[in-house]
Design a protein around this motif. Structure first.
Motif, PDB file in Angstrom:
ATOM      1  N   VAL A   1       0.841  -1.195   0.000  1.00 29.16           N
ATOM      2  CA  VAL A   1       0.000   0.000   0.000  1.00 29.16           C
ATOM      3  C   VAL A   1       0.876   1.245   0.000  1.00 29.16           C
ATOM      4  N   GLN A   2       0.535   2.157  -0.881  1.00 24.37           N
ATOM      5  CA  GLN A   2       1.234   3.441  -0.927  1.00 24.37           C
ATOM      6  C   GLN A   2       0.224   4.563  -1.020  1.00 24.37           C
ATOM      7  N   LEU A   3       0.471   5.627  -0.277  1.00 20.12           N
ATOM      8  CA  LEU A   3      -0.341   6.836  -0.348  1.00 20.12           C
ATOM      9  C   LEU A   3       0.582   7.975  -0.749  1.00 20.12           C
ATOM     10  N   MET A   4       0.216   8.646  -1.832  1.00 14.55           N
ATOM     11  CA  MET A   4       1.063   9.709  -2.351  1.00 14.55           C
ATOM     12  C   MET A   4       0.295  11.015  -2.319  1.00 14.55           C
TER      13      MET A   4
ATOM     14  N   MET B   1     -11.347   7.636   4.254  1.00 15.53           N
ATOM     15  CA  MET B   1     -10.100   8.325   3.950  1.00 15.53           C
ATOM     16  C   MET B   1     -10.133   9.667   4.660  1.00 15.53           C
ATOM     17  N   GLY B   2      -8.999  10.114   5.110  1.00 20.59           N
ATOM     18  CA  GLY B   2      -8.991  11.364   5.849  1.00 20.59           C
ATOM     19  C   GLY B   2      -7.701  12.139   5.700  1.00 20.59           C
ATOM     20  N   TRP B   3      -7.781  13.400   6.049  1.00 18.43           N
ATOM     21  CA  TRP B   3      -6.607  14.289   6.093  1.00 18.43           C
ATOM     22  C   TRP B   3      -6.351  14.672   7.542  1.00 18.43           C
ATOM     23  N   PHE B   4      -5.127  14.504   7.970  1.00 25.24           N
ATOM     24  CA  PHE B   4      -4.667  14.951   9.268  1.00 25.24           C
ATOM     25  C   PHE B   4      -3.620  16.036   9.038  1.00 25.24           C
ATOM     26  N   ARG B   5      -3.350  16.814  10.066  1.00 25.35           N
ATOM     27  CA  ARG B   5      -2.271  17.784   9.976  1.00 25.35           C
ATOM     28  C   ARG B   5      -1.549  17.882  11.307  1.00 25.35           C
TER      29      ARG B   5
ATOM     30  N   THR C   1      -1.116  26.424   8.716  1.00 28.52           N
ATOM     31  CA  THR C   1       0.231  25.968   8.404  1.00 28.52           C
ATOM     32  C   THR C   1       0.549  24.683   9.157  1.00 28.52           C
ATOM     33  N   ALA C   2       0.931  23.649   8.408  1.00 28.92           N
ATOM     34  CA  ALA C   2       1.202  22.339   9.016  1.00 28.92           C
ATOM     35  C   ALA C   2       1.654  21.383   7.913  1.00 28.92           C
ATOM     36  N   VAL C   3       2.101  20.225   8.339  1.00 32.49           N
ATOM     37  CA  VAL C   3       2.286  19.122   7.403  1.00 32.49           C
ATOM     38  C   VAL C   3       0.959  18.361   7.359  1.00 32.49           C
ATOM     39  N   TYR C   4       0.455  18.164   6.165  1.00 34.27           N
ATOM     40  CA  TYR C   4      -0.831  17.483   5.983  1.00 34.27           C
ATOM     41  C   TYR C   4      -0.576  16.043   5.539  1.00 34.27           C
ATOM     42  N   TYR C   5      -1.225  15.114   6.235  1.00 33.78           N
ATOM     43  CA  TYR C   5      -1.039  13.695   5.979  1.00 33.78           C
ATOM     44  C   TYR C   5      -2.334  13.059   5.491  1.00 33.78           C
ATOM     45  N   CYS C   6      -2.193  12.186   4.533  1.00 34.40           N
ATOM     46  CA  CYS C   6      -3.295  11.378   4.035  1.00 34.40           C
ATOM     47  C   CYS C   6      -3.372  10.096   4.867  1.00 34.40           C
ATOM     48  N   ASN C   7      -4.586   9.698   5.201  1.00 38.30           N
ATOM     49  CA  ASN C   7      -4.801   8.486   5.996  1.00 38.30           C
ATOM     50  C   ASN C   7      -5.931   7.678   5.374  1.00 38.30           C
TER      51      ASN C   7
ATOM     52  N   TYR D   1      -3.368   3.283   7.106  1.00 40.45           N
ATOM     53  CA  TYR D   1      -2.142   3.556   6.365  1.00 40.45           C
ATOM     54  C   TYR D   1      -1.960   5.070   6.266  1.00 40.45           C
ATOM     55  N   TRP D   2      -0.686   5.480   6.198  1.00 45.06           N
ATOM     56  CA  TRP D   2      -0.367   6.898   6.175  1.00 45.06           C
ATOM     57  C   TRP D   2       0.528   7.248   4.994  1.00 45.06           C
ATOM     58  N   GLY D   3       0.334   8.467   4.489  1.00 42.65           N
ATOM     59  CA  GLY D   3       1.248   9.003   3.506  1.00 42.65           C
ATOM     60  C   GLY D   3       2.421   9.681   4.193  1.00 42.65           C
TER      61      GLY D   3
END
Length: 120
Positions: free
Chosen positions: A2-5, A34-38, A91-97, A109-111
């Protein structure tokens, strides 16, 4: 595998917009949501927005309601986060989950993350 880009991050001024994308590959099981975290410097990672894949229902953290929109393209296994009227506090790093049904339970899973900087 699994890959999240993630893609679409960058530097913008307050009030401007960005759209993030997350492409999921290598997933053979059913995706539940599916979600976005920061995560901002010195702060804990927080859920920004989440979408249930099968019915499209969404939820948002109160600070982004009315400004951010999460969506998904099931055929492309892609999720988007449209961010409007961006503020410095975004402002943050945004992660795909992604949460996937595996062996009777959910596995996430995380990007790698994409940087969003809002500054004048």
């Amino acid at each position: 595998q699994v890959q999240l880009m993630e893609s679409g991050g960058g530097l913008v001024q307050p009030g401007e917009s960005l759209t993030l994308a997350c492409v999921a590959s290598g997933i053979t099981d059913t995706i539940n949501d599916m979600g976005w975290f920061r995560q901002a410097p010195g702060k804990e990672r927080e859920l920004v927005a989440d979408i249930i894949v099968y019915d499209g229902s969404t939820k948002y953290v109160p600070s982004v309601k009315g400004r951010f929109t999460i969506s998904r393209d099931i055929a492309k296994n892609t999720m988007y986060l449209e961010m409007n009227n961006l503020k410095p506090e975004d402002t943050a790093v945004y992660y795909c989950n992604v949460d996937v049904w595996q062996n009777g339970g959910l596995r996430d899973y995380w990007g790698q993350g994409t940087q969003v900087t809002v500054s004048s």
